[in-house]
Write an enzyme that holds these catalytic residues in place. Structure first.
Site, PDB file in Angstrom:
ATOM      1  CG  ASP A  41     -52.210  41.473 -41.313  1.00  0.00           C
ATOM      2  OD1 ASP A  41     -51.395  41.906 -42.142  1.00  0.00           O
ATOM      3  OD2 ASP A  41     -52.526  42.103 -40.292  1.00  0.00           O
ATOM      4  CG  ASP A  86     -41.303  52.546 -42.573  1.00  0.00           C
ATOM      5  OD1 ASP A  86     -42.244  51.724 -42.572  1.00  0.00           O
ATOM      6  OD2 ASP A  86     -40.162  52.262 -42.976  1.00  0.00           O
ATOM      7  CG  ASP A 111     -53.998  42.467 -34.146  1.00  0.00           C
ATOM      8  OD1 ASP A 111     -53.732  41.691 -33.210  1.00  0.00           O
ATOM      9  OD2 ASP A 111     -53.145  42.917 -34.921  1.00  0.00           O
TER      10      ASP A 111
END
Length: 461
Positions: A256, A118, A246
């Protein structure tokens, strides 16, 4: 004139996106310390929300948000179906030294890479990232910094949190949005022209000392930075949890953050993610995981570099890590390096001692900080008997304290700030139950004071 060097990479890597239209914009956190480095600390709260929740472009920067395309190994399984799925590059600015800084988002809405997601971020996830970045900066780990958290008024449903849960949009400040996986994608697509452009961009902005087109030189430079990154993660007692390719950026910063945890003790098997059932990214395996990721980067660079030279350069990492680990330990202890061999032996023996005694890791570094200059606080510690008469403590006291007066900082008369799992939950509970942010704000202030006392925070130039 707008500063938009990322545009040199071309439209294949950069996808313009529309930010989500959030029903609310409630400012929950702003780091004026980080904002001041890129000339944004003077923004009013109204303008802050306009830029970091509504994403009106900042002056002299990108005119539209850009989601970046990349691939990556996730738990060592190659995945070509990723990219910026719930974030984008919002702006590029220069700091006071002229270095390029990227402002990237998290929870800013769907992108072409969102797949079934989402594009949103939970408020708890944003709070956790603030805490991680603040603590890691204090402990001397090169890291992205959380610039902004704004609550957005949406109810989110997540399998790993009581739902519905509150939502937020976050902005982080880092040196580069470019990941190992950015190179991996171009290699998989056999896009040598794109690879050459990407290498030129990275060289020009982050490694200007490299010769033009020097893929092996880039791998060497990144490997040296990642060795420092790995060593300082270990010295901080931090487990990232998802060290995928990544989640490795080309400038060697930790970023991250997802299921991170600080380890209570020196426990090599401590894991952060419940889904890491084999312990691939356990605390003690993080240096190995980063080495594996560097090998994946080396493989991606083969189309534009000499394979044998890349293979040889990859071996820089073990030696660089062997040097970086004792450096990281001695930095945390606030003492001056001595003989390299003795330093290596001391650092590894200290971890053996901490593992054997099961001392709380952060408490131990707190007690032992400044070596002989900190004997007083060591004697006040609830673990003073454990330290008494130990050979490793005698060896520590033989080191010269870097700044002996730091041992007298008022914070060393109190308890060390920690971010163990129970600590984080205790900070979140009053937010979710009563919208009470006081404990969170006090913890951030304590972490910053700890960082000032330690005086070991730095960032790669």
């Amino acid at each position: 004139m707008a500063d938009q060097p990322i545009l040199s990479l071309g439209p294949d890597i950069l996808r313009p996106v529309e930010p989500a239209n959030f029903p609310k914009a409630i400012l929950r956190y702003r780091s004026d310390r980080a904002a001041g480095e890129v000339g944004l600390a003077q923004l009013s709260n109204e303008d802050w929300a306009r830029h970091f929740a509504r994403f009106d472009p900042l002056p002299d920067s990108l005119t539209e948000p850009l989601a970046l395309a990349y691939h990556g190994h996730q738990f060592r399984v190659y995945n070509p179906d990723i990219g910026d799925g719930r974030g984008f590059l919002f702006a590029q600015l220069r700091d006071g030294a002229g270095r390029l800084m990227d402002l990237g988002t998290k929870g800013s809405g769907r992108t072409p890479f969102s797949r079934d997601g989402d594009g949103r971020l939970t408020l708890k996830g944003a709070v956790r990232e603030v805490l991680a970045t603040e603590m890691l900066e204090a402990l001397g780990v090169p890291t992205s910094r959380t610039l902004s958290v704004i609550e957005t008024g949406e109810d989110l449903h997540r399998y790993d949190e009581p739902s519905p849960t509150r939502s937020a949009v976050m902005v982080r400040l880092s040196h580069s949005h470019i990941r190992f996986g950015t190179f991996q994608r171009l290699a998989a697509l056999k896009d040598e022209e794109g690879m050459a452009r990407l290498l030129a961009y990275v060289r020009d902005e982050f490694y200007p000392a490299l010769a033009e087109g020097d893929a092996a030189g880039l791998l060497r430079a990144v490997s040296e930075r990642m060795a420092v990154h790995a060593a300082r993660l270990m010295a901080a007692g931090f487990t990232h949890g998802v060290l995928n390719t990544d989640n490795m950026n080309i400038t060697g910063e930790c970023f991250d953050y997802g299921p991170w945890k600080f380890t209570p003790t020196v426990d090599p098997g401590w894991t952060a993610a419940s889904f890491d059932r084999t312990g691939l990214y356990a605390f003690g395996r993080q240096p190995e995981a980063i080495y594996w990721n560097l090998a994946a980067l080396a493989d991606a660079l083969r189309p534009i570099g000499d394979p044998e030279e890349l293979k040889d350069v990859l071996e820089v990492y073990p030696d660089a890590y062997a040097k970086a680990f004792p450096d990281a330990i001695l930095r945390r202890l606030g003492v001056r390096p001595s003989d390299p061999q003795a330093d290596q032996s001391f650092a590894s023996d200290l971890f053996v001692f901490l593992n054997k005694t099961r001392l709380p890791l952060e408490r131990a570094f707190f007690d032992l900080f400044a070596g002989s200059a900190g004997r007083g606080k060591r004697l006040r510690s609830p673990h003073s008997d454990t330290y008494a008469g130990e050979e490793i403590i005698r060896r520590l006291d033989a080191y010269e304290p870097l700044q002996p007066e730091r041992a007298e900082h008022p914070i060393f008369r109190r308890e060390p700030p920690t971010l163990l799992p129970d600590d984080v939950e205790a900070l979140w509970d009053p937010i979710t139950e009563a919208d009470d942010w006081s404990a969170f704000e006090a913890k951030v202030a304590a972490i910053r004071e700890y960082g000032e006392a330690l005086a070991i925070a730095d960032r790669f130039s």
